[in-house]
Design a protein around this motif. Structure first.
Motif, mmCIF file in Angstrom:
data_model
loop_
_atom_site.group_PDB
_atom_site.id
_atom_site.type_symbol
_atom_site.label_atom_id
_atom_site.label_comp_id
_atom_site.label_asym_id
_atom_site.label_seq_id
_atom_site.Cartn_x
_atom_site.Cartn_y
_atom_site.Cartn_z
ATOM 1 N N GLN A 82 1.342 7.083 -6.505
ATOM 2 C CA GLN A 82 0.286 8.062 -6.733
ATOM 3 C C GLN A 82 0.760 9.467 -6.397
ATOM 4 O O GLN A 82 0.433 10.424 -7.099
ATOM 5 N N VAL A 83 1.537 9.603 -5.338
ATOM 6 C CA VAL A 83 2.074 10.916 -4.964
ATOM 7 C C VAL A 83 3.016 11.427 -6.054
ATOM 8 O O VAL A 83 2.969 12.605 -6.434
ATOM 9 N N THR A 126 2.199 1.778 -3.483
ATOM 10 C CA THR A 126 1.146 2.279 -4.366
ATOM 11 C C THR A 126 0.884 3.752 -4.108
ATOM 12 O O THR A 126 0.768 4.558 -5.049
ATOM 13 N N LEU A 127 0.811 4.120 -2.836
ATOM 14 C CA LEU A 127 0.567 5.521 -2.493
ATOM 15 C C LEU A 127 1.731 6.414 -2.901
ATOM 16 O O LEU A 127 1.529 7.553 -3.339
ATOM 17 N N GLN A 128 2.953 5.920 -2.780
ATOM 18 C CA GLN A 128 4.110 6.709 -3.214
ATOM 19 C C GLN A 128 4.086 6.932 -4.719
ATOM 20 O O GLN A 128 4.429 8.014 -5.200
ATOM 21 N N GLN A 144 0.822 -1.198 0.000
ATOM 22 C CA GLN A 144 0.000 0.000 0.000
ATOM 23 C C GLN A 144 0.860 1.254 0.000
ATOM 24 O O GLN A 144 0.560 2.222 -0.706
#
Length: 181
Positions: free
Chosen positions: A79-80, A75-77, A72
């Motif tokens: 997206q950032v 994935t968030l990195q 997660q």
């Protein structure tokens, strides 16, 4: 038992029958069975084995949660990073829109605006004019098939160049009659 029967029994046993002694042999064991017999389980080994199993049972869910959280985070990195790239693009677009030359160019191109004193010419019947090549031949918008077999032409050119003894400036390309496919 009577005394006579005991004595008879002892007398009969005093006679010795020749007996041959044969050593007992066990069937040969497979190599996989030998290592299993060599394992000796002591109290300490059983305790250590139980502790290792308990350790795995206790930590397995925690490790699964850790792996999921790492995925997660990755994935968030991503997206950032994509959002930062989008923000940079928008900042560049904002900077272009604050430039008067960019706005002028867009107004001239998209909206056909002109400054006072300038003349704008619009061609209204552009579809009627047929585009032509440099030698005046019209350019067709339909697909056409060639009248010459290009494979045969290429192969004859290769064979002519490879099999001739003539100098390079004397070689003439072969003429191939136009044939439909």
């Amino acid at each position: 038992m009577t005394k006579d029967s005991r004595t008879r029994h002892t007398r009969s046993s005093s006679r010795r029958v020749p007996v041959q002694r044969v050593p007992v042999q066990m069937p040969a064991e497979a190599p996989s069975g030998q290592w299993l017999r060599s394992i000796r389980l002591s109290g300490f080994a059983i305790t250590a084995l139980v502790l290792i199993v308990m350790f795995i049972v206790v930590l397995a869910p925690s490790l699964r949660i850790l792996v999921e959280q790492r995925q997660q985070i990755a994935t968030l990195q991503a997206q950032v990073a994509a959002s930062k790239t989008a923000v940079e693009d928008l900042k560049g677009q904002k900077a272009r829109w604050s430039d008067p030359k960019y706005i002028e160019a867009l107004a001239r191109e998209r909206l056909d605006y002109v400054f006072p004193g300038e003349y704008s010419y619009l061609i209204t019947d552009a579809a009627a004019a047929t585009p032509t090549t440099a030698n005046g031949q019209p350019i067709s918008d339909k697909l056409q098939t060639t009248q010459v077999d290009w494979v045969k032409s290429m192969l004859s050119s290769v064979f002519t160049a490879g099999l001739t003894d003539a100098p390079a400036n004397k070689i003439v390309a072969p003429v191939i009659s136009g044939q439909s496919k």
